[in-house]
Design a protein around this motif. Structure first.
Motif, PDB file in Angstrom:
ATOM      1  N   LYS A 218       0.862  -1.286  -0.110  1.00  0.00           N
ATOM      2  CA  LYS A 218      -0.161  -0.021  -0.019  1.00  0.00           C
ATOM      3  C   LYS A 218       0.854   1.362   0.099  1.00  0.00           C
ATOM      4  O   LYS A 218       0.554   2.157  -0.727  1.00  0.00           O
ATOM      5  CB  LYS A 218      -0.925   0.170   1.149  1.00  0.00           C
ATOM      6  N   PHE A 219       1.807   1.140   0.897  1.00  0.00           N
ATOM      7  CA  PHE A 219       2.759   2.257   0.835  1.00  0.00           C
ATOM      8  C   PHE A 219       3.572   2.519  -0.599  1.00  0.00           C
ATOM      9  O   PHE A 219       3.681   3.754  -0.992  1.00  0.00           O
ATOM     10  CB  PHE A 219       3.960   2.022   2.145  1.00  0.00           C
ATOM     11  N   HIS A 220       3.908   1.512  -0.949  1.00  0.00           N
ATOM     12  CA  HIS A 220       4.865   1.652  -2.313  1.00  0.00           C
ATOM     13  C   HIS A 220       3.748   2.147  -3.462  1.00  0.00           C
ATOM     14  O   HIS A 220       4.115   2.943  -4.308  1.00  0.00           O
ATOM     15  CB  HIS A 220       5.175   0.184  -2.880  1.00  0.00           C
ATOM     16  N   LYS A 221       2.417   1.636  -3.442  1.00  0.00           N
ATOM     17  CA  LYS A 221       1.618   2.166  -4.655  1.00  0.00           C
ATOM     18  C   LYS A 221       1.264   3.571  -4.076  1.00  0.00           C
ATOM     19  O   LYS A 221       1.082   4.376  -5.168  1.00  0.00           O
ATOM     20  CB  LYS A 221       0.140   1.502  -4.320  1.00  0.00           C
ATOM     21  N   ARG A 222       1.114   4.143  -2.953  1.00  0.00           N
ATOM     22  CA  ARG A 222       1.016   5.674  -2.586  1.00  0.00           C
ATOM     23  C   ARG A 222       2.306   6.301  -3.213  1.00  0.00           C
ATOM     24  O   ARG A 222       2.115   7.511  -3.932  1.00  0.00           O
ATOM     25  CB  ARG A 222       0.716   5.723  -1.157  1.00  0.00           C
ATOM     26  N   MET A 223       3.302   5.926  -3.024  1.00  0.00           N
ATOM     27  CA  MET A 223       4.712   6.626  -3.362  1.00  0.00           C
ATOM     28  C   MET A 223       4.526   6.584  -4.888  1.00  0.00           C
ATOM     29  O   MET A 223       4.952   7.656  -5.809  1.00  0.00           O
ATOM     30  CB  MET A 223       5.727   6.063  -2.936  1.00  0.00           C
ATOM     31  N   GLU A 224       4.234   5.380  -5.700  1.00  0.00           N
ATOM     32  CA  GLU A 224       4.212   5.520  -7.051  1.00  0.00           C
ATOM     33  C   GLU A 224       3.210   6.236  -7.561  1.00  0.00           C
ATOM     34  O   GLU A 224       3.626   7.238  -8.450  1.00  0.00           O
ATOM     35  CB  GLU A 224       3.833   4.002  -7.677  1.00  0.00           C
ATOM     36  N   ASP A 225       2.069   6.582  -6.987  1.00  0.00           N
ATOM     37  CA  ASP A 225       0.837   7.335  -7.454  1.00  0.00           C
ATOM     38  C   ASP A 225       1.473   8.889  -7.438  1.00  0.00           C
ATOM     39  O   ASP A 225       1.343   9.736  -8.238  1.00  0.00           O
ATOM     40  CB  ASP A 225      -0.351   7.158  -6.618  1.00  0.00           C
ATOM     41  N   ALA A 226       2.191   9.117  -6.122  1.00  0.00           N
ATOM     42  CA  ALA A 226       2.661  10.565  -6.176  1.00  0.00           C
ATOM     43  C   ALA A 226       3.790  10.963  -7.159  1.00  0.00           C
ATOM     44  O   ALA A 226       3.660  12.095  -7.752  1.00  0.00           O
ATOM     45  CB  ALA A 226       3.178  10.700  -4.485  1.00  0.00           C
ATOM     46  N   LEU A 227       4.824   9.861  -7.425  1.00  0.00           N
ATOM     47  CA  LEU A 227       5.902  10.045  -8.379  1.00  0.00           C
ATOM     48  C   LEU A 227       4.942  10.310  -9.844  1.00  0.00           C
ATOM     49  O   LEU A 227       5.624  11.109 -10.641  1.00  0.00           O
ATOM     50  CB  LEU A 227       6.715   8.835  -8.295  1.00  0.00           C
ATOM     51  N   ASN A 228       4.138   9.627  -9.970  1.00  0.00           N
ATOM     52  CA  ASN A 228       3.555   9.775 -11.447  1.00  0.00           C
ATOM     53  C   ASN A 228       2.402  10.774 -11.564  1.00  0.00           C
ATOM     54  O   ASN A 228       1.757  10.857 -12.850  1.00  0.00           O
ATOM     55  CB  ASN A 228       2.852   8.298 -11.844  1.00  0.00           C
ATOM     56  N   ALA A 229       2.115  11.329 -10.536  1.00  0.00           N
ATOM     57  CA  ALA A 229       0.890  12.428 -10.491  1.00  0.00           C
ATOM     58  C   ALA A 229       1.030  13.517 -11.579  1.00  0.00           C
ATOM     59  O   ALA A 229       0.156  13.820 -12.228  1.00  0.00           O
ATOM     60  CB  ALA A 229       0.693  13.044  -9.090  1.00  0.00           C
ATOM     61  N   GLY A 230       2.245  13.622 -11.875  1.00  0.00           N
ATOM     62  CA  GLY A 230       2.485  14.911 -12.906  1.00  0.00           C
ATOM     63  C   GLY A 230       2.597  14.401 -14.336  1.00  0.00           C
ATOM     64  O   GLY A 230       2.697  15.013 -15.325  1.00  0.00           O
ATOM     65  N   ARG A 231       2.509  13.277 -14.565  1.00  0.00           N
ATOM     66  CA  ARG A 231       3.077  12.346 -15.824  1.00  0.00           C
ATOM     67  C   ARG A 231       1.664  12.383 -16.670  1.00  0.00           C
ATOM     68  O   ARG A 231       1.632  12.359 -17.719  1.00  0.00           O
ATOM     69  CB  ARG A 231       3.463  11.120 -15.742  1.00  0.00           C
ATOM     70  N   TYR A 232       0.585  12.430 -16.007  1.00  0.00           N
ATOM     71  CA  TYR A 232      -0.670  12.281 -16.757  1.00  0.00           C
ATOM     72  C   TYR A 232      -1.501  13.592 -16.809  1.00  0.00           C
ATOM     73  O   TYR A 232      -1.713  14.193 -15.892  1.00  0.00           O
ATOM     74  CB  TYR A 232      -1.562  11.294 -16.361  1.00  0.00           C
ATOM     75  N   VAL A 233      -1.843  14.178 -17.914  1.00  0.00           N
ATOM     76  CA  VAL A 233      -2.653  15.182 -18.208  1.00  0.00           C
ATOM     77  C   VAL A 233      -3.726  14.990 -18.845  1.00  0.00           C
ATOM     78  O   VAL A 233      -3.633  14.550 -20.147  1.00  0.00           O
ATOM     79  CB  VAL A 233      -1.709  16.462 -18.655  1.00  0.00           C
ATOM     80  N   ASP A 234      -5.010  15.380 -18.804  1.00  0.00           N
ATOM     81  CA  ASP A 234      -6.165  15.211 -19.467  1.00  0.00           C
ATOM     82  C   ASP A 234      -6.251  13.904 -19.933  1.00  0.00           C
ATOM     83  O   ASP A 234      -6.538  13.417 -21.172  1.00  0.00           O
ATOM     84  CB  ASP A 234      -6.359  15.868 -20.662  1.00  0.00           C
TER      85      ASP A 234
END
Length: 89
Positions: A67-83
């Motif tokens: 769960k922690f690892h997924k949370r960190m991956e989501d945070a790292l990838n947050a800016g990679r996807y737009v629209d």
């Protein structure tokens, strides 16, 4: 809120006395992180490089790390996807 502040300060001062368990002891190849089980399904994951703490509710230490690892991956990838598409630098 004074009781909350006192509790937070006591926790901060007690961190050094906690028995941290390394994830390699569980068969996970994660040498930078360790955890403490705080009862009632609450795990505290400690980053060994920065001493940051992450609180995770989970059914097992391995589940807590995932769960922690997924949370960190989501945070790292947050800016990679737009629209709905991948962001181009």
């Amino acid at each position: 809120m004074m009781n909350v502040d006192v509790s937070i300060n006591r926790f901060f001062n007690s961190i050094v006395h906690l028995r941290w368990i390394s994830f390699p002891d569980l068969g996970l190849n994660e040498t930078f992180y360790s955890y403490y089980y705080a009862e009632a399904r609450l795990y505290i994951i400690r980053d060994g490089l920065t001493d940051q703490l992450f609180f995770v509710k989970a059914d097992s230490p391995k589940d807590a790390f995932m769960k922690f690892h997924k949370r960190m991956e989501d945070a790292l990838n947050a800016g990679r996807y737009v629209d709905g598409g991948e962001y181009d630098d």
